[in-house]
Scaffold this motif. Structure first.
Motif, PDB file in Angstrom:
ATOM      1  N   LYS A 138       0.836  -1.209   0.000  1.00  0.00           N
ATOM      2  CA  LYS A 138       0.000   0.000   0.000  1.00  0.00           C
ATOM      3  C   LYS A 138       0.868   1.255   0.000  1.00  0.00           C
ATOM      4  O   LYS A 138       0.557   2.244  -0.672  1.00  0.00           O
ATOM      5  CB  LYS A 138      -0.934  -0.011   1.219  1.00  0.00           C
ATOM      6  CG  LYS A 138      -1.925   1.153   1.230  1.00  0.00           C
ATOM      7  CD  LYS A 138      -2.974   0.995   2.302  1.00  0.00           C
ATOM      8  CE  LYS A 138      -3.972   2.156   2.276  1.00  0.00           C
ATOM      9  NZ  LYS A 138      -4.675   2.278   0.985  1.00  0.00           N
ATOM     10  N   ASN A 167       2.095   1.590  -3.566  1.00  0.00           N
ATOM     11  CA  ASN A 167       0.985   1.839  -4.501  1.00  0.00           C
ATOM     12  C   ASN A 167       0.409   3.240  -4.326  1.00  0.00           C
ATOM     13  O   ASN A 167      -0.021   3.867  -5.310  1.00  0.00           O
ATOM     14  CB  ASN A 167      -0.122   0.804  -4.303  1.00  0.00           C
ATOM     15  CG  ASN A 167       0.274  -0.574  -4.797  1.00  0.00           C
ATOM     16  OD1 ASN A 167       1.156  -0.714  -5.646  1.00  0.00           O
ATOM     17  ND2 ASN A 167      -0.363  -1.601  -4.263  1.00  0.00           N
ATOM     18  N   ASP A 168       0.381   3.734  -3.083  1.00  0.00           N
ATOM     19  CA  ASP A 168      -0.222   5.040  -2.800  1.00  0.00           C
ATOM     20  C   ASP A 168       0.822   6.139  -2.600  1.00  0.00           C
ATOM     21  O   ASP A 168       0.518   7.195  -2.051  1.00  0.00           O
ATOM     22  CB  ASP A 168      -1.089   4.949  -1.529  1.00  0.00           C
ATOM     23  CG  ASP A 168      -2.274   4.010  -1.699  1.00  0.00           C
ATOM     24  OD1 ASP A 168      -2.526   3.595  -2.844  1.00  0.00           O
ATOM     25  OD2 ASP A 168      -2.917   3.688  -0.685  1.00  0.00           O
ATOM     26  N   LYS A 169       2.052   5.900  -3.053  1.00  0.00           N
ATOM     27  CA  LYS A 169       3.137   6.841  -2.756  1.00  0.00           C
ATOM     28  C   LYS A 169       2.863   8.258  -3.265  1.00  0.00           C
ATOM     29  O   LYS A 169       3.273   9.239  -2.646  1.00  0.00           O
ATOM     30  CB  LYS A 169       4.451   6.328  -3.343  1.00  0.00           C
ATOM     31  CG  LYS A 169       4.448   6.187  -4.858  1.00  0.00           C
ATOM     32  CD  LYS A 169       5.757   5.607  -5.360  1.00  0.00           C
ATOM     33  CE  LYS A 169       5.723   5.475  -6.876  1.00  0.00           C
ATOM     34  NZ  LYS A 169       6.993   4.923  -7.402  1.00  0.00           N
ATOM     35  N   LYS A 215       0.333   9.949  -3.145  1.00  0.00           N
ATOM     36  CA  LYS A 215      -0.534  10.718  -2.257  1.00  0.00           C
ATOM     37  C   LYS A 215       0.273  11.414  -1.156  1.00  0.00           C
ATOM     38  O   LYS A 215      -0.148  12.437  -0.623  1.00  0.00           O
ATOM     39  CB  LYS A 215      -1.570   9.794  -1.597  1.00  0.00           C
ATOM     40  CG  LYS A 215      -2.552   9.171  -2.565  1.00  0.00           C
ATOM     41  CD  LYS A 215      -3.520   8.261  -1.817  1.00  0.00           C
ATOM     42  CE  LYS A 215      -4.511   7.591  -2.766  1.00  0.00           C
ATOM     43  NZ  LYS A 215      -5.425   6.672  -2.034  1.00  0.00           N
ATOM     44  N   ASN A 216       1.423  10.831  -0.813  1.00  0.00           N
ATOM     45  CA  ASN A 216       2.171  11.310   0.342  1.00  0.00           C
ATOM     46  C   ASN A 216       3.499  11.976   0.012  1.00  0.00           C
ATOM     47  O   ASN A 216       4.005  12.770   0.790  1.00  0.00           O
ATOM     48  CB  ASN A 216       2.460  10.138   1.300  1.00  0.00           C
ATOM     49  CG  ASN A 216       1.199   9.461   1.775  1.00  0.00           C
ATOM     50  OD1 ASN A 216       0.288  10.122   2.243  1.00  0.00           O
ATOM     51  ND2 ASN A 216       1.144   8.145   1.657  1.00  0.00           N
TER      52      ASN A 216
END
Length: 430
Positions: A131, A134-136, A138-139
């Motif tokens: 996660k 995959n969601d890097k 966003k941050n």
């Protein structure tokens, strides 16, 4: 008044005016603070501690002996400095409470307790890591950023320094989601190499500022995890920790088997609230010499084999608002060079680190021209004269040299003085 005398007087006055102008511009426009950061309980020095001027992006880190130098523009002298490192409570000190030299800052280990909700949310460490990657976007930094960084690289033969490179570089950090690679421009540099002691290393090592920037695994995940290889590792939770008073998951990883051509083992530190990567520490598995030989070189003679003995990597990120930015990375490579028809092998250690000391969002769309860009294969040109000037770096923040590096710098300065002395003798100057 004679014309020649008038001209001499005019020239003398003009030179004095110029010197006055230069003196005005040469006035130091920053305050320099030196000191050491230690564990408040054990009194051990703490390496890679971040010191950041509050509400700015000006920062530095401590060296391997806990020492630091922080240069702060005078307009920020009313600010505070934030001192932080994984596993310790963050300290915030007004700059007015620091002396110019010999500051001793104590940090204390943090006790981290995750809530039941946080613990139960991610019982499967592998799914958490997937996660994170995959969601890097966003941050992690999602805009172009212009960074100033200090880079240092040393090469040792056994325990003796044979090459020392230091540089201030400008980095055009591309948005994390962009396929564009980061660009690096050399700002100021100095290098000294004893080529006599590097005579057997006629290989092209994977070094230079790009080796440090490519450790940014959020921008370049292909150098450690890909969608295909991530499932080839075992992931497990360790005891959680803290940074900047934020709770952090600690995930260990090891290869499931020996099927990959390159295997790593290490730890990932993940912010509990944002699931952003805070830090990564990992090492290359060098147990299989047939897989790892020649892995750390790009080019070499046919009669040379390079065996890595150790390869350790680290990368840190720093939060600004709700985004995380590349902040620091280092690598340490120990390798053995085996040359045919030579009885003794040579053992070398290459260490490099890069710390971002200032940055700003690239709202002005600053670009680095192709002709000014360093190439990943760059070898920084020797500039030995830089070591003779103790104020060579001026207002730039840097990583304070540890004792071994300082000893190397002192030896270089002595050699420069000897060379100057010989030159004077040759020219007949007393």
């Amino acid at each position: 008044m004679k014309k020649t005398h008038f001209l001499k007087l005019y020239a003398s006055t003009f030179i004095m005016m110029l010197l006055a102008v230069f003196s005005l511009h040469a006035q130091v426009d920053f305050m320099e603070y030196n000191g050491k950061v230690i564990d408040g309980k054990s009194k051990k020095t703490l390496e890679a501690v971040s010191l950041n001027v509050n509400e700015t992006n000006i920062s530095t880190i401590t060296n391997s002996e806990g020492e630091f130098t922080l240069k702060v523009p005078k307009k920020y002298l009313d600010s505070k400095v934030v001192i932080s490192i994984l596993g310790y409570n963050t300290r915030v000190l007004p700059l007015s409470e620091l002396s110019k030299k010999d500051n001793k800052i104590m940090l204390y280990e943090a006790i981290t307790e995750l809530s039941a909700v946080s613990v139960s949310a991610y019982k499967n460490a592998e799914s958490l890591v997937k996660k994170v990657f995959n969601d890097k976007n966003k941050n992690i930094q999602d805009e172009s950023v212009y960074m100033t960084a200090f880079y240092r690289e040393t090469i040792k033969r056994r325990n003796r320094n044979v090459s020392l490179t230091e540089a201030v570089v400008n980095i055009l950090k591309q948005p994390n989601a962009s396929f564009q690679r980061d660009a690096i421009q050399l700002g100021k540099a100095r290098k000294s190499t004893d080529y006599r002691r590097l005579d057997t290393v006629s290989v092209k090592l994977q070094g230079g500022p790009f080796s440090a920037i490519y450790l940014d695994v959020m921008k370049y995940p292909e150098y450690i995890f890909t969608d295909e290889t991530i499932s080839s590792y075992n992931f497990s939770f360790d005891e959680p920790t803290t940074i900047n008073n934020r709770s952090v998951f600690v995930v260990s990883f090891t290869p499931k088997n020996n099927s990959l051509s390159i295997n790593y083992n290490g730890k990932l530190y993940i912010d509990v609230n944002t699931l952003a990567l805070v830090s990564a520490n990992y090492a290359l598995d060098v147990s299989d010499i047939n897989k790892s030989k020649n892995l750390l070189v790009r080019k070499k003679p046919s009669d040379v084999i390079v065996y890595p003995l150790e390869a350790n990597y680290k990368v840190d990120y720093k939060a600004k608002g709700n985004k995380w930015y590349y902040s620091y990375s280092n690598l340490s490579l120990k390798f053995k060079v085996n040359k045919k028809r030579e009885i003794f092998n040579k053992v070398y250690t290459l260490s490099s680190e890069m710390a971002v000391t200032d940055w700003e969002v690239n709202t002005a769309d600053v670009r680095i021209k192709n002709k000014d860009r360093l190439r990943p294969t760059v070898i920084i040109t020797d500039a030995i004269s830089g070591f003779s000037d103790p104020n060579f770096w001026g207002e730039y923040n840097l990583i304070e040299p540890d004792k071994s590096i300082q000893t190397a710098i002192d030896k270089i300065r002595k050699n420069i003085e000897k060379q100057k002395g010989k030159a004077k003798t040759v020219n007949g100057i007393p």
